[in-house]
Design a protein around this motif. Sequence first.
Motif, PDB file in Angstrom:
ATOM      1  N   CYS A  28     -33.861  92.140  27.856  1.00  0.00           N
ATOM      2  CA  CYS A  28     -32.775  91.154  27.994  1.00  0.00           C
ATOM      3  C   CYS A  28     -31.697  91.362  26.948  1.00  0.00           C
ATOM      4  O   CYS A  28     -30.503  91.222  27.227  1.00  0.00           O
ATOM      5  CB  CYS A  28     -33.322  89.735  27.848  1.00  0.00           C
ATOM      6  SG  CYS A  28     -34.442  89.195  29.147  1.00  0.00           S
ATOM      7  N   GLY A  29     -32.125  91.684  25.723  1.00  0.00           N
ATOM      8  CA  GLY A  29     -31.174  91.802  24.626  1.00  0.00           C
ATOM      9  C   GLY A  29     -30.150  92.891  24.827  1.00  0.00           C
ATOM     10  O   GLY A  29     -29.088  92.877  24.173  1.00  0.00           O
ATOM     11  N   ALA A  30     -30.432  93.832  25.700  1.00  0.00           N
ATOM     12  CA  ALA A  30     -29.477  94.911  25.972  1.00  0.00           C
ATOM     13  C   ALA A  30     -28.447  94.518  27.023  1.00  0.00           C
ATOM     14  O   ALA A  30     -27.554  95.306  27.338  1.00  0.00           O
ATOM     15  CB  ALA A  30     -30.233  96.155  26.430  1.00  0.00           C
ATOM     16  N   ASP A  31     -28.569  93.294  27.559  1.00  0.00           N
ATOM     17  CA  ASP A  31     -27.657  92.844  28.627  1.00  0.00           C
ATOM     18  C   ASP A  31     -26.764  91.728  28.095  1.00  0.00           C
ATOM     19  O   ASP A  31     -27.249  90.789  27.451  1.00  0.00           O
ATOM     20  CB  ASP A  31     -28.494  92.328  29.803  1.00  0.00           C
ATOM     21  CG  ASP A  31     -27.674  92.124  31.058  1.00  0.00           C
ATOM     22  OD1 ASP A  31     -26.729  91.307  31.019  1.00  0.00           O
ATOM     23  OD2 ASP A  31     -27.974  92.768  32.081  1.00  0.00           O
ATOM     24  N   PRO A  32     -25.461  91.761  28.368  1.00  0.00           N
ATOM     25  CA  PRO A  32     -24.553  90.711  27.895  1.00  0.00           C
ATOM     26  C   PRO A  32     -24.905  89.319  28.412  1.00  0.00           C
ATOM     27  O   PRO A  32     -24.530  88.314  27.805  1.00  0.00           O
ATOM     28  CB  PRO A  32     -23.187  91.159  28.430  1.00  0.00           C
ATOM     29  CG  PRO A  32     -23.317  92.621  28.668  1.00  0.00           C
ATOM     30  CD  PRO A  32     -24.738  92.846  29.064  1.00  0.00           C
ATOM     31  N   ALA A  33     -25.639  89.251  29.531  1.00  0.00           N
ATOM     32  CA  ALA A  33     -26.006  87.955  30.101  1.00  0.00           C
ATOM     33  C   ALA A  33     -27.191  87.311  29.393  1.00  0.00           C
ATOM     34  O   ALA A  33     -27.616  86.208  29.761  1.00  0.00           O
ATOM     35  CB  ALA A  33     -26.329  88.114  31.588  1.00  0.00           C
ATOM     36  N   ALA A  34     -27.734  87.967  28.370  1.00  0.00           N
ATOM     37  CA  ALA A  34     -28.944  87.473  27.711  1.00  0.00           C
ATOM     38  C   ALA A  34     -28.751  86.083  27.119  1.00  0.00           C
ATOM     39  O   ALA A  34     -29.711  85.302  27.022  1.00  0.00           O
ATOM     40  CB  ALA A  34     -29.383  88.447  26.618  1.00  0.00           C
ATOM     41  N   ASP A  35     -27.528  85.731  26.709  1.00  0.00           N
ATOM     42  CA  ASP A  35     -27.268  84.412  26.111  1.00  0.00           C
ATOM     43  C   ASP A  35     -27.528  83.279  27.093  1.00  0.00           C
ATOM     44  O   ASP A  35     -27.667  82.120  26.681  1.00  0.00           O
ATOM     45  CB  ASP A  35     -25.835  84.331  25.601  1.00  0.00           C
ATOM     46  CG  ASP A  35     -25.604  85.199  24.369  1.00  0.00           C
ATOM     47  OD1 ASP A  35     -26.611  85.600  23.747  1.00  0.00           O
ATOM     48  OD2 ASP A  35     -24.436  85.469  24.040  1.00  0.00           O
ATOM     49  N   ARG A  36     -27.585  83.599  28.379  1.00  0.00           N
ATOM     50  CA  ARG A  36     -27.827  82.556  29.379  1.00  0.00           C
ATOM     51  C   ARG A  36     -29.297  82.162  29.462  1.00  0.00           C
ATOM     52  O   ARG A  36     -29.648  81.190  30.135  1.00  0.00           O
ATOM     53  CB  ARG A  36     -27.330  83.018  30.748  1.00  0.00           C
ATOM     54  CG  ARG A  36     -25.805  83.068  30.828  1.00  0.00           C
ATOM     55  CD  ARG A  36     -25.325  83.888  32.018  1.00  0.00           C
ATOM     56  NE  ARG A  36     -25.994  83.522  33.270  1.00  0.00           N
ATOM     57  CZ  ARG A  36     -25.994  84.287  34.357  1.00  0.00           C
ATOM     58  NH1 ARG A  36     -25.382  85.482  34.332  1.00  0.00           N
ATOM     59  NH2 ARG A  36     -26.606  83.888  35.459  1.00  0.00           N
ATOM     60  N   VAL A  37     -30.172  82.924  28.803  1.00  0.00           N
ATOM     61  CA  VAL A  37     -31.593  82.557  28.739  1.00  0.00           C
ATOM     62  C   VAL A  37     -31.750  81.517  27.641  1.00  0.00           C
ATOM     63  O   VAL A  37     -31.536  81.802  26.466  1.00  0.00           O
ATOM     64  CB  VAL A  37     -32.478  83.787  28.452  1.00  0.00           C
ATOM     65  CG1 VAL A  37     -33.939  83.366  28.340  1.00  0.00           C
ATOM     66  CG2 VAL A  37     -32.310  84.838  29.542  1.00  0.00           C
ATOM     67  N   GLN A  38     -32.099  80.305  28.015  1.00  0.00           N
ATOM     68  CA  GLN A  38     -32.165  79.188  27.071  1.00  0.00           C
ATOM     69  C   GLN A  38     -33.580  78.607  27.028  1.00  0.00           C
ATOM     70  O   GLN A  38     -33.835  77.509  27.515  1.00  0.00           O
ATOM     71  CB  GLN A  38     -31.161  78.099  27.478  1.00  0.00           C
ATOM     72  CG  GLN A  38     -29.705  78.545  27.479  1.00  0.00           C
ATOM     73  CD  GLN A  38     -29.168  78.769  26.063  1.00  0.00           C
ATOM     74  OE1 GLN A  38     -29.512  78.030  25.137  1.00  0.00           O
ATOM     75  NE2 GLN A  38     -28.355  79.803  25.892  1.00  0.00           N
ATOM     76  N   LEU A  39     -34.498  79.350  26.459  1.00  0.00           N
ATOM     77  CA  LEU A  39     -35.870  78.869  26.339  1.00  0.00           C
ATOM     78  C   LEU A  39     -36.013  77.944  25.141  1.00  0.00           C
ATOM     79  O   LEU A  39     -35.456  78.207  24.071  1.00  0.00           O
ATOM     80  CB  LEU A  39     -36.836  80.037  26.180  1.00  0.00           C
ATOM     81  CG  LEU A  39     -37.031  80.984  27.366  1.00  0.00           C
ATOM     82  CD1 LEU A  39     -37.975  82.102  26.974  1.00  0.00           C
ATOM     83  CD2 LEU A  39     -37.566  80.233  28.566  1.00  0.00           C
ATOM     84  N   ARG A  40     -36.790  76.875  25.326  1.00  0.00           N
ATOM     85  CA  ARG A  40     -37.107  76.010  24.190  1.00  0.00           C
ATOM     86  C   ARG A  40     -38.456  76.394  23.573  1.00  0.00           C
ATOM     87  O   ARG A  40     -38.625  76.418  22.359  1.00  0.00           O
ATOM     88  CB  ARG A  40     -37.153  74.546  24.653  1.00  0.00           C
ATOM     89  CG  ARG A  40     -37.305  73.554  23.488  1.00  0.00           C
ATOM     90  CD  ARG A  40     -37.450  72.115  23.964  1.00  0.00           C
ATOM     91  NE  ARG A  40     -38.728  71.892  24.615  1.00  0.00           N
ATOM     92  CZ  ARG A  40     -38.887  71.689  25.905  1.00  0.00           C
ATOM     93  NH1 ARG A  40     -37.829  71.700  26.704  1.00  0.00           N
ATOM     94  NH2 ARG A  40     -40.094  71.502  26.428  1.00  0.00           N
ATOM     95  N   THR A  41     -39.434  76.713  24.454  1.00  0.00           N
ATOM     96  CA  THR A  41     -40.764  77.078  23.978  1.00  0.00           C
ATOM     97  C   THR A  41     -41.319  78.218  24.826  1.00  0.00           C
ATOM     98  O   THR A  41     -40.884  78.446  25.959  1.00  0.00           O
ATOM     99  CB  THR A  41     -41.744  75.884  24.055  1.00  0.00           C
ATOM    100  OG1 THR A  41     -41.773  75.376  25.389  1.00  0.00           O
ATOM    101  CG2 THR A  41     -41.351  74.782  23.089  1.00  0.00           C
TER     102      THR A  41
END
Length: 444
Positions: A202-215
């Motif tokens: 995910c970190g290699a993709d610009p869309a990774a910031d849209r992953v909003q996990l809390r736990t």
Amino acid sequence: MKITPLEHWASRKLGITEPPVLSRLQAYQLGKLRDTLSLAMTGSLFYREHLKGIDPASVRTMEDIGRIPFTRPQDLVDCPNGFICVSPQDISRIVTLSTSGTTGRPKRIAFTPEDQELTVDFFHHGMLTLARPADRIMIFLPGQTEGSVGDLLKKAVVRFGCEAIIFGPIDDYDRAFRALLDCRPDTTVGIPSQMLALSRYCGADPAADRVQLRTLLLSTDFASHAVVNALERAWGCEVYDHYGSTEMGLGGAVECQARKGYHMREADLLFELVDPSTGKPVDAGEYGEVVFSTLTRRGMPLIRYRTGDRSRILPEPCPCGSVLRRLERVSRRICETIQLKDGTSVSIGQLDEILFSDPSVSAYAAEICLKDGHDFLSLTVRSTLASFCGEKIRAAFEQDPAFGNLISRRCLGLDVQLGDAGFFTTGTAKRFIADRRALQPELL
């Protein structure tokens, strides 16, 4: 910080309203163990012989448990049909586990519907530690089959108002990433190495910031500190760890919000820590092998089952305020430690701490072989980054106190190479260091 939900769960199982102090819990466990011994000696062909001479009524103290012989994993292999205590028609699920023994025959663990309900109940209360009503939970574990771990987990979290999406073990990281973006879960549950690889994909993709996990809950394999720290940095979430096995009924122990050790499933399981060589109990705070007995399972109870896992009971009170005991995070199996020719040993957990601390490593495979008569560690690494550098990883091993000493004394050679993505498993099997030295007898 809230107290572990397992405290209320244990009190309810004991039929009390106050916290289950150790003396009260142990009295309950001893009573349930006596019932289990009677059931096993009546219904199980294996235990009828194995427990000959044991009077269930005589097991009155925790010290008395030491008179009961251990059950070993090999017993399940050697006597596959000898453990079931109910009619075959009462068994709703049988799980087949591969083994690494010489015969290669599998272990089979059987459950009744009531046994599986016990697991759902434990999962329900354990998940309350990290999930909230109305959360969306994505499950990266097997779950398509009725009674599988993902299926039971889904049934558990639905009970307190969560939505559960079963993805299954990750076999396609792009598809898994797109599922995270589409479903936008609050919580995920998955296998440590797979969740780390996914976070780095995910970190290699610009869309990774849209992953909003809390736990995030890790399960089915050991989770190193390096993996936990990397996941927390990548997703900005709280990472929890679960300890369990199919033999335990899939659920065994889970961290509370303090995340400083597991609170155990002590209303359903009696845990012991024993010296792996002598079988004698070790004191709280001392390391030993985890042994458990099932207390409430009817279909296929297990008594003093040796897990091969290394841990210890943490002697100090938990910061969450619970009276329940805690087990230190399990980092390795005793039998899977590789002994080197100079007498020292290495484990997959040690490799994890070094390799997964490098952000360029998303997965790896390891094997020990012989070169010029010396032990040689060969690492094949998968990376999602163009910045992968084998020399950087080699330097990290040379700077590590244990491996640096072995390398400098020429007791261990090291090779690091970039590997094919297809080389790595995507299943739920625990990772290990492959020992190839027995295949090279002419070099010994």
